[in-house]
Design a protein around this motif. Structure first.
Motif, mmCIF file in Angstrom:
data_model
loop_
_atom_site.group_PDB
_atom_site.id
_atom_site.type_symbol
_atom_site.label_atom_id
_atom_site.label_comp_id
_atom_site.label_asym_id
_atom_site.label_seq_id
_atom_site.Cartn_x
_atom_site.Cartn_y
_atom_site.Cartn_z
ATOM 1 N N ASN A 53 -1.023 85.006 -6.344
ATOM 2 C CA ASN A 53 -0.315 86.256 -6.031
ATOM 3 C C ASN A 53 0.801 86.537 -7.033
ATOM 4 O OD1 ASN A 53 -1.814 86.799 -3.613
ATOM 5 N ND2 ASN A 53 -0.591 85.246 -2.555
ATOM 6 N N PHE A 54 0.793 85.788 -8.132
ATOM 7 C CA PHE A 54 1.777 85.932 -9.209
ATOM 8 C C PHE A 54 3.194 85.575 -8.760
ATOM 9 C CE2 PHE A 54 -1.680 88.938 -10.064
ATOM 10 C CZ PHE A 54 -2.133 88.438 -11.268
ATOM 11 N N LEU A 55 3.294 84.748 -7.729
ATOM 12 C CA LEU A 55 4.600 84.267 -7.274
ATOM 13 C C LEU A 55 4.942 82.987 -8.035
ATOM 14 C CD1 LEU A 55 6.993 84.423 -5.269
ATOM 15 C CD2 LEU A 55 5.614 83.014 -3.701
ATOM 16 N N GLU A 56 6.107 82.980 -8.673
ATOM 17 C CA GLU A 56 6.522 81.835 -9.482
ATOM 18 C C GLU A 56 7.451 80.936 -8.682
ATOM 19 O OE1 GLU A 56 7.594 82.068 -13.917
ATOM 20 O OE2 GLU A 56 9.563 81.825 -12.974
ATOM 21 N N THR A 57 7.138 79.641 -8.663
ATOM 22 C CA THR A 57 7.978 78.657 -7.984
ATOM 23 C C THR A 57 8.190 77.454 -8.901
ATOM 24 O OG1 THR A 57 6.045 77.631 -6.930
ATOM 25 C CG2 THR A 57 7.232 79.311 -5.658
ATOM 26 N N VAL A 58 9.276 76.732 -8.644
ATOM 27 C CA VAL A 58 9.567 75.501 -9.376
ATOM 28 C C VAL A 58 9.450 74.344 -8.400
ATOM 29 C CG1 VAL A 58 11.288 74.215 -10.700
ATOM 30 C CG2 VAL A 58 11.088 76.695 -10.988
ATOM 31 N N ARG A 59 8.667 73.343 -8.769
ATOM 32 C CA ARG A 59 8.409 72.212 -7.883
ATOM 33 C C ARG A 59 8.538 70.900 -8.644
ATOM 34 N NH1 ARG A 59 4.631 73.773 -3.520
ATOM 35 N NH2 ARG A 59 4.259 76.019 -3.604
ATOM 36 N N ASP A 60 9.036 69.891 -7.953
ATOM 37 C CA ASP A 60 9.037 68.528 -8.488
ATOM 38 C C ASP A 60 7.886 67.786 -7.826
ATOM 39 O OD1 ASP A 60 11.278 69.240 -9.858
ATOM 40 O OD2 ASP A 60 12.684 68.104 -8.634
ATOM 41 N N VAL A 61 6.963 67.274 -8.628
ATOM 42 C CA VAL A 61 5.770 66.645 -8.078
ATOM 43 C C VAL A 61 5.544 65.274 -8.710
ATOM 44 C CG1 VAL A 61 4.689 68.883 -7.655
ATOM 45 C CG2 VAL A 61 4.221 67.688 -9.777
ATOM 46 N N ARG A 62 4.816 64.465 -7.996
ATOM 47 C CA ARG A 62 4.320 63.211 -8.547
ATOM 48 C C ARG A 62 2.820 63.379 -8.758
ATOM 49 N NH1 ARG A 62 6.533 58.674 -9.181
ATOM 50 N NH2 ARG A 62 8.235 59.179 -7.743
ATOM 51 N N ARG A 122 -3.492 74.347 -10.412
ATOM 52 C CA ARG A 122 -4.324 74.657 -11.576
ATOM 53 C C ARG A 122 -3.485 74.517 -12.838
ATOM 54 N NH1 ARG A 122 -7.899 80.009 -10.688
ATOM 55 N NH2 ARG A 122 -7.499 80.008 -12.934
ATOM 56 N N LEU A 123 -4.008 73.768 -13.798
ATOM 57 C CA LEU A 123 -3.259 73.503 -15.023
ATOM 58 C C LEU A 123 -2.931 74.790 -15.766
ATOM 59 C CD1 LEU A 123 -2.055 71.345 -16.885
ATOM 60 C CD2 LEU A 123 -4.287 71.177 -18.014
ATOM 61 N N ASP A 124 -3.864 75.749 -15.783
ATOM 62 C CA ASP A 124 -3.630 76.991 -16.509
ATOM 63 C C ASP A 124 -2.612 77.893 -15.812
ATOM 64 O OD1 ASP A 124 -5.993 77.136 -14.674
ATOM 65 O OD2 ASP A 124 -5.798 79.284 -15.087
ATOM 66 N N HIS A 125 -2.204 77.554 -14.568
ATOM 67 C CA HIS A 125 -1.191 78.322 -13.849
ATOM 68 C C HIS A 125 0.197 77.691 -13.973
ATOM 69 C CE1 HIS A 125 -3.722 80.982 -10.914
ATOM 70 N NE2 HIS A 125 -4.228 80.948 -12.144
ATOM 71 N N ILE A 126 0.283 76.547 -14.656
ATOM 72 C CA ILE A 126 1.586 75.913 -14.885
ATOM 73 C C ILE A 126 2.139 76.453 -16.195
ATOM 74 C CG2 ILE A 126 2.819 73.736 -15.224
ATOM 75 C CD1 ILE A 126 0.617 72.342 -13.652
ATOM 76 N N THR A 127 3.257 77.162 -16.118
ATOM 77 C CA THR A 127 3.815 77.811 -17.315
ATOM 78 C C THR A 127 4.817 76.920 -18.038
ATOM 79 O OG1 THR A 127 5.533 78.894 -15.979
ATOM 80 C CG2 THR A 127 3.468 80.108 -16.352
ATOM 81 N N ARG A 128 5.476 76.027 -17.307
ATOM 82 C CA ARG A 128 6.425 75.079 -17.908
ATOM 83 C C ARG A 128 6.338 73.764 -17.174
ATOM 84 N NH1 ARG A 128 9.274 79.810 -17.939
ATOM 85 N NH2 ARG A 128 10.283 79.370 -15.942
#
Length: 214
Positions: free
Chosen positions: A163-172, A199-205
């Motif tokens: 949905n083009f919503l950008e979030t920042v997450r800390d993941v393992r 999805r790797l292609d949806h990770i921008t940073r």
């Protein structure tokens, strides 16, 4: 350069030298103090790396050159299949760790004799793979993912959902899943404990974080 990255680089630097090197030279090369180098060398020894101090001319700290993978004698046939499959994975963007895979394939080719390399080129021309490449991803993101996975460090990602919503997450990173069209990161959200695929292609940073201490 973070400490874990420096330890890997230090071990590779020592492995590549035929003579010992002083702590002062190492400190200058890696941009740290001599005291920090001594701590790093102690850490390498604690992880069972055979680091020793040699006296006399050409002395200093050295890593036993036997500390490496044993020699692998590929036939041209074996090398052709390994290289062809590796190239396919890179061309189809299946493997996010393309740089490391390229380096490994170069070493396979370099280990062959001249005649075997010629035969390898012939065999490669006779092998063809056809497929639809996976969706592209950013190189800095792939590099951060590789570091986080191999070094078991948490990863901070900026993710854009469908949905083009950008979030920042800390993941393992728990695992990396590849199919014909996309690569997914199986990650545990360190805030919520939720486990999901990204999805790797949806990770921008992406940024590797330091693991929390005990």
């Amino acid at each position: 350069m973070q400490r874990t990255e420096r330890l890997f680089a230090l071990a590779e630097y020592l492995r590549g030298r035929r003579t010992g090197v002083t702590a002062e030279v190492l400190a200058e090369r890696f941009g740290v103090t001599v005291r920090t180098i001594y701590r790093d060398l102690d850490s390498l020894r604690a992880s069972s790396m055979p680091v020793s101090a040699e006296r006399g001319r050409g002395g200093g700290y050295a890593l036993d050159r036997s500390y490496s993978l044993p020699p692998v004698n590929f036939t041209a046939r074996e090398a052709a299949l390994v290289v062809a499959l590796g190239r396919f994975a890179i061309d189809m963007r299946l493997m996010p760790f393309a740089g490391t895979l390229e380096s490994a394939l170069d070493k396979v080719r370099a280990a062959l004799s001249t005649s075997a390399q010629r035969e390898l080129l012939t065999r490669l021309r006779e092998l063809a793979f056809i497929g639809v490449p996976s969706l592209p991803s950013k190189k800095p993101v792939r590099e951060a993912l590789e570091r986080a996975w191999f070094e078991q460090q948490p990863l901070r990602i900026t993710y854009v959902d469908s949905n083009f919503l950008e979030t920042v997450r800390d993941v393992r990173v728990m695992s990396v899943i590849m199919n014909r069209h996309e690569t997914r990161v199986d990650g545990e959200d360190l805030t919520t404990g939720e486990r999901r695929h990204f999805r790797l292609d949806h990770i921008t940073r992406a940024e590797v974080l330091r693991a929390a201490g005990p």
